[in-house]
Design a protein around this motif. Structure first.
Motif, PDB file in Angstrom:
ATOM      1  N   GLU A 189       0.400  10.076   0.133  1.00 36.63           N
ATOM      2  CA  GLU A 189      -0.838   9.848  -0.593  1.00 36.63           C
ATOM      3  C   GLU A 189      -1.855  10.871  -0.100  1.00 36.63           C
ATOM      4  O   GLU A 189      -2.583  10.653   0.882  1.00 36.63           O
ATOM      5  CB  GLU A 189      -1.340   8.417  -0.364  1.00 36.63           C
ATOM      6  N   LYS A 190      -1.847  12.041  -0.777  1.00 33.75           N
ATOM      7  CA  LYS A 190      -2.778  13.092  -0.400  1.00 33.75           C
ATOM      8  C   LYS A 190      -4.192  12.666  -0.765  1.00 33.75           C
ATOM      9  O   LYS A 190      -4.425  12.011  -1.778  1.00 33.75           O
ATOM     10  CB  LYS A 190      -2.420  14.400  -1.107  1.00 33.75           C
ATOM     11  N   LYS A 191      -5.125  13.040   0.089  1.00 37.47           N
ATOM     12  CA  LYS A 191      -6.521  12.651  -0.109  1.00 37.47           C
ATOM     13  C   LYS A 191      -6.648  11.132  -0.288  1.00 37.47           C
ATOM     14  O   LYS A 191      -7.400  10.654  -1.158  1.00 37.47           O
ATOM     15  CB  LYS A 191      -7.132  13.397  -1.305  1.00 37.47           C
ATOM     16  N   ALA A 192      -5.901  10.399   0.527  1.00 40.78           N
ATOM     17  CA  ALA A 192      -6.062   8.945   0.541  1.00 40.78           C
ATOM     18  C   ALA A 192      -7.505   8.616   0.883  1.00 40.78           C
ATOM     19  O   ALA A 192      -8.081   7.632   0.393  1.00 40.78           O
ATOM     20  CB  ALA A 192      -5.111   8.328   1.564  1.00 40.78           C
ATOM     21  N   HIS A 193      -8.091   9.442   1.730  1.00 40.74           N
ATOM     22  CA  HIS A 193      -9.514   9.402   2.046  1.00 40.74           C
ATOM     23  C   HIS A 193     -10.049  10.824   1.960  1.00 40.74           C
ATOM     24  O   HIS A 193      -9.274  11.790   1.920  1.00 40.74           O
ATOM     25  CB  HIS A 193      -9.748   8.829   3.449  1.00 40.74           C
ATOM     26  N   SER A 194     -11.370  10.952   1.973  1.00 37.30           N
ATOM     27  CA  SER A 194     -11.957  12.294   1.870  1.00 37.30           C
ATOM     28  C   SER A 194     -12.093  12.974   3.236  1.00 37.30           C
ATOM     29  O   SER A 194     -12.429  14.149   3.306  1.00 37.30           O
ATOM     30  CB  SER A 194     -13.325  12.221   1.183  1.00 37.30           C
ATOM     31  N   GLN A 195     -11.832  12.208   4.318  1.00 35.84           N
ATOM     32  CA  GLN A 195     -11.824  12.772   5.661  1.00 35.84           C
ATOM     33  C   GLN A 195     -10.662  12.162   6.452  1.00 35.84           C
ATOM     34  O   GLN A 195      -9.837  11.444   5.891  1.00 35.84           O
ATOM     35  CB  GLN A 195     -13.166  12.506   6.357  1.00 35.84           C
ATOM     36  N   ASP A 196     -10.597  12.479   7.756  1.00 37.63           N
ATOM     37  CA  ASP A 196      -9.511  11.983   8.604  1.00 37.63           C
ATOM     38  C   ASP A 196      -9.231  10.499   8.372  1.00 37.63           C
ATOM     39  O   ASP A 196     -10.167   9.686   8.316  1.00 37.63           O
ATOM     40  CB  ASP A 196      -9.868  12.127  10.091  1.00 37.63           C
ATOM     41  N   VAL A 197      -7.947  10.149   8.301  1.00 40.78           N
ATOM     42  CA  VAL A 197      -7.553   8.739   8.259  1.00 40.78           C
ATOM     43  C   VAL A 197      -7.322   8.293   9.711  1.00 40.78           C
ATOM     44  O   VAL A 197      -6.461   8.837  10.403  1.00 40.78           O
ATOM     45  CB  VAL A 197      -6.283   8.522   7.414  1.00 40.78           C
ATOM     46  N   ASN A 198      -8.098   7.318  10.163  1.00 38.44           N
ATOM     47  CA  ASN A 198      -8.062   6.920  11.569  1.00 38.44           C
ATOM     48  C   ASN A 198      -7.079   5.795  11.859  1.00 38.44           C
ATOM     49  O   ASN A 198      -6.559   5.697  12.975  1.00 38.44           O
ATOM     50  CB  ASN A 198      -9.460   6.480  12.023  1.00 38.44           C
ATOM     51  N   GLY A 199      -6.841   4.934  10.872  1.00 35.62           N
ATOM     52  CA  GLY A 199      -5.982   3.791  11.146  1.00 35.62           C
ATOM     53  C   GLY A 199      -5.355   3.217   9.896  1.00 35.62           C
ATOM     54  O   GLY A 199      -5.882   3.368   8.783  1.00 35.62           O
ATOM     55  N   VAL A 200      -4.220   2.554  10.088  1.00 33.83           N
ATOM     56  CA  VAL A 200      -3.546   1.817   9.021  1.00 33.83           C
ATOM     57  C   VAL A 200      -3.108   0.468   9.580  1.00 33.83           C
ATOM     58  O   VAL A 200      -2.881   0.321  10.780  1.00 33.83           O
ATOM     59  CB  VAL A 200      -2.317   2.574   8.465  1.00 33.83           C
ATOM     60  N   SER A 201      -2.980  -0.528   8.699  1.00 38.04           N
ATOM     61  CA  SER A 201      -2.567  -1.864   9.118  1.00 38.04           C
ATOM     62  C   SER A 201      -1.839  -2.552   7.964  1.00 38.04           C
ATOM     63  O   SER A 201      -2.394  -2.695   6.867  1.00 38.04           O
ATOM     64  CB  SER A 201      -3.798  -2.685   9.537  1.00 38.04           C
ATOM     65  N   TRP A 202      -0.594  -2.962   8.206  1.00 34.49           N
ATOM     66  CA  TRP A 202       0.185  -3.689   7.202  1.00 34.49           C
ATOM     67  C   TRP A 202      -0.199  -5.163   7.212  1.00 34.49           C
ATOM     68  O   TRP A 202      -0.353  -5.769   8.271  1.00 34.49           O
ATOM     69  CB  TRP A 202       1.678  -3.587   7.494  1.00 34.49           C
ATOM     70  N   ASN A 203      -0.292  -5.751   6.027  1.00 33.15           N
ATOM     71  CA  ASN A 203      -0.480  -7.190   5.917  1.00 33.15           C
ATOM     72  C   ASN A 203       0.816  -7.891   6.326  1.00 33.15           C
ATOM     73  O   ASN A 203       1.907  -7.479   5.922  1.00 33.15           O
ATOM     74  CB  ASN A 203      -0.852  -7.545   4.473  1.00 33.15           C
ATOM     75  N   SER A 204       0.703  -8.932   7.141  1.00 32.90           N
ATOM     76  CA  SER A 204       1.896  -9.595   7.674  1.00 32.90           C
ATOM     77  C   SER A 204       2.481 -10.652   6.746  1.00 32.90           C
ATOM     78  O   SER A 204       3.524 -11.241   7.050  1.00 32.90           O
ATOM     79  CB  SER A 204       1.572 -10.247   9.028  1.00 32.90           C
ATOM     80  N   LYS A 205       1.825 -10.896   5.610  1.00 33.21           N
ATOM     81  CA  LYS A 205       2.292 -11.923   4.677  1.00 33.21           C
ATOM     82  C   LYS A 205       2.660 -11.378   3.301  1.00 33.21           C
ATOM     83  O   LYS A 205       3.488 -11.970   2.604  1.00 33.21           O
ATOM     84  CB  LYS A 205       1.219 -13.007   4.508  1.00 33.21           C
ATOM     85  N   VAL A 206       2.030 -10.280   2.904  1.00 25.90           N
ATOM     86  CA  VAL A 206       2.251  -9.708   1.571  1.00 25.90           C
ATOM     87  C   VAL A 206       3.006  -8.392   1.715  1.00 25.90           C
ATOM     88  O   VAL A 206       2.508  -7.449   2.331  1.00 25.90           O
ATOM     89  CB  VAL A 206       0.922  -9.473   0.823  1.00 25.90           C
ATOM     90  N   ASP A 207       4.204  -8.313   1.158  1.00 20.62           N
ATOM     91  CA  ASP A 207       5.011  -7.099   1.239  1.00 20.62           C
ATOM     92  C   ASP A 207       4.244  -5.893   0.705  1.00 20.62           C
ATOM     93  O   ASP A 207       3.740  -5.923  -0.425  1.00 20.62           O
ATOM     94  CB  ASP A 207       6.300  -7.253   0.417  1.00 20.62           C
ATOM     95  N   GLY A 208       4.161  -4.848   1.516  1.00 21.54           N
ATOM     96  CA  GLY A 208       3.637  -3.565   1.036  1.00 21.54           C
ATOM     97  C   GLY A 208       2.143  -3.453   0.899  1.00 21.54           C
ATOM     98  O   GLY A 208       1.652  -2.445   0.380  1.00 21.54           O
ATOM     99  N   LEU A 209       1.379  -4.453   1.355  1.00 19.16           N
ATOM    100  CA  LEU A 209      -0.083  -4.367   1.272  1.00 19.16           C
ATOM    101  C   LEU A 209      -0.600  -3.711   2.550  1.00 19.16           C
ATOM    102  O   LEU A 209      -0.391  -4.218   3.652  1.00 19.16           O
ATOM    103  CB  LEU A 209      -0.693  -5.759   1.085  1.00 19.16           C
ATOM    104  N   LEU A 210      -1.283  -2.583   2.382  1.00 20.82           N
ATOM    105  CA  LEU A 210      -1.689  -1.739   3.500  1.00 20.82           C
ATOM    106  C   LEU A 210      -3.190  -1.516   3.479  1.00 20.82           C
ATOM    107  O   LEU A 210      -3.763  -1.187   2.443  1.00 20.82           O
ATOM    108  CB  LEU A 210      -0.966  -0.392   3.414  1.00 20.82           C
ATOM    109  N   ALA A 211      -3.831  -1.666   4.640  1.00 23.85           N
ATOM    110  CA  ALA A 211      -5.247  -1.332   4.785  1.00 23.85           C
ATOM    111  C   ALA A 211      -5.377  -0.036   5.573  1.00 23.85           C
ATOM    112  O   ALA A 211      -4.564   0.258   6.451  1.00 23.85           O
ATOM    113  CB  ALA A 211      -5.997  -2.453   5.509  1.00 23.85           C
ATOM    114  N   SER A 212      -6.401   0.752   5.252  1.00 26.24           N
ATOM    115  CA  SER A 212      -6.642   2.006   5.974  1.00 26.24           C
ATOM    116  C   SER A 212      -8.127   2.199   6.181  1.00 26.24           C
ATOM    117  O   SER A 212      -8.961   1.601   5.493  1.00 26.24           O
ATOM    118  CB  SER A 212      -6.060   3.204   5.200  1.00 26.24           C
ATOM    119  N   CYS A 213      -8.473   3.077   7.145  1.00 28.93           N
ATOM    120  CA  CYS A 213      -9.879   3.374   7.413  1.00 28.93           C
ATOM    121  C   CYS A 213     -10.009   4.840   7.777  1.00 28.93           C
ATOM    122  O   CYS A 213      -9.036   5.487   8.184  1.00 28.93           O
ATOM    123  CB  CYS A 213     -10.424   2.496   8.525  1.00 28.93           C
TER     124      CYS A 213
END
Length: 335
Positions: free
Chosen positions: A296-320
C-alpha cells in the motif's frame, strides 16, 4: 488477488502519531503522539469517533499505549520518563498509578498474557519488569541492563513468561525468571542496525523483527533435543534467524506485526507504505518463505510509525503516522 482497503481515517489532532493499539476485545483503538493526550477510538454506527480523551497523565510526548489482557487497564509511556496506568473500571479512564524509575524517556510497555507482569523499556538502556498484585499495586521485580544502547521495544511470549526486547545496539534479547531473578538467556544477532519492531507468532515458537537496516527477519525457536541438531544450553531454547526479507523496503522498517488470526505479517515503513506478507503453503519452518501480497504505497503521507492487527476481526489493521493520522484498513483475498 489480495487488497488492502481503507475503511476509516481518524484525525488524531497530533503533529505525529507514534503508536496505535487495539484493545483485547477488538472494539477500541488507543493512540498517542506528540501531544500529551491519549485518544480512545470506537465505532458509533458506521463511523469511528474519538470516545475518550485522556489528559494530564504525562508532562511530555507519549510514546506508547498498551492494553492489559483484561482490557480494563491501559499503560502509557512518555518522554517524561514515567509510565502511567489508566483504569476504566469505574466507567471513565482514570490515571491511578504513575511508575517512576527510568532515567530517560520510556519507549515502550507490554503486558504479560497473565496480566500480572508489565515490562517497560527506556532510552536509559534498561528493561524493567513490574509485578502487579491483586490490588493493582505495581512493584519493580527486576531491572535488566543487558543492552548497550536505547531499548526500543519489549514484547511478551503469547503463552509463557518469556520477554523479548529490541535495541539500538542491533540486537534482540530474551529473558526469563530463573526463580531468583530475571535473566537474559539468549541474544539474537543478525540485524546490521537498530531493531525497531518485534512480535511473536501465535504459537510463540517464532519471532519476527524489523530494523533500520530495511530488513525483516524471522527467528525460529529450537528446544533442547531438537531434531535439527541445533546446540542449546541447559533447559533453554536457542533462537536462530531462518529467513531474511530484504529488498522490499526502501527505508527503515519501524514496526512489524504478526496477525494471530491469519498468520499475515504487516510492516510499517519510513517510505510511507504498509506491506503485507503471507507465508507460502510449501514453507519449511527451518527455511520459511514469504510472499509480498500487498504494497500500500502512500498509505500515509509521511513515515508510517506503527501497525496493529485487530485480534477479533480477520484482516482489520490500524496504522499511525508522522502525518498525524490513524487509518483502519481491511485486508481481503478475492478468489
Amino acid at each position: 488477488m489480495y487488497s488492502l482497503k481503507t475503511v476509516a481515517k481518524l484525525d488524531a489532532q497530533d503533529d505525529r502519531v507514534w503508536h496505535v493499539s487495539w484493545n483485547p476485545s477488538g472494539t477500541l483503538v488507543a493512540s498517542c503522539g506528540t501531544s500529551k493526550n491519549i485518544r480512545i477510538w470506537g465505532k458509533e454506527g458506521e463511523n469511528w469517533v474519538c470516545k475518550s480523551l485522556l489528559q494530564d497523565g504525562h508532562q511530555r510526548t507519549i510514546r506508547c499505549v498498551a492494553w492489559s489482557p483484561c482490557g480494563n487497564l491501559l499503560a502509557s509511556t512518555s518522554f517524561d520518563a514515567t509510565t502511567c496506568i489508566w483504569d476504566r473500571r469505574k466507567g471513565e479512564f482514570e490515571c491511578t498509578t504513575t511508575l517512576e524509575g527510568h532515567e530517560n524517556e520510556v519507549k515502550f510497555a507490554a503486558w504479560a498474557p497473565s496480566g500480572n507482569l508489565l515490562a517497560t523499556c527506556s532510552r536509559d538502556k534498561s528493561v524493567w519488569v513490574w509485578e502487579v498484585d491483586d490490588d493493582d499495586d505495581f512493584e519493580c521485580a527486576s531491572v535488566l541492563s543487558n543492552h548497550t544502547q536505547d531499548v526500543k521495544r519489549v514484547t511478551w511470549h503469547p503463552h509463557d513468561e518469556i520477554l523479548a526486547s529490541a535495541s539500538y545496539d542491533n540486537t534482540i534479547k530474551l529473558y526469563k525468571d530463573d526463580g531468583d531473578d530475571w535473566v537474559c538467556f539468549d541474544t539474537l544477532e543478525s540485524h546490521e542496525s537498530t531493531v525497531w519492531g518485534i512480535c511473536f507468532d501465535t504459537t510463540g515458537s517464532r519471532l519476527v523483527s524489523s530494523s533500520d537496516d530495511r530488513t525483516v527477519k524471522i527467528w525460529q525457536e529450537y528446544k533442547p533435543g531438537n531434531q535439527e541438531g541445533i546446540v542449546t544450553s541447559g533447559n533453554d531454547s536457542k533462537w536462530k534467524c531462518v529467513c531474511t526479507l530484504a529488498g522490499y523496503h526502501s527505508r527503515p522498517v519501524y514496526d512489524v506485526k504478526w496477525c494471530h488470526l491469519t498468520g499475515l505479517m504487516a510492516t510499517a515503513c519510513g517510505d510511507d507504505s504498509i506491506r503485507i506478507f503471507k507465508e507460502e503453503d510449501t514453507s519449511d519452518k527451518n527455511n520459511p518463505t514469504f510472499e509480498l501480497v500487498v504494497t500500500e504505497k502512500k498509505a500515509h503521507s509521511q513515515d508510517v510509525n506503527g501497525v496493529s492487527w485487530n485480534s477479533k476481526v480477520d484482516g482489520l489493521l490500524a496504522s499511525c503516522s508522522d502525518d498525524g493520522e490513524i487509518k483502519l484498513f481491511q485486508f481481503s483475498e478475492q478468489t
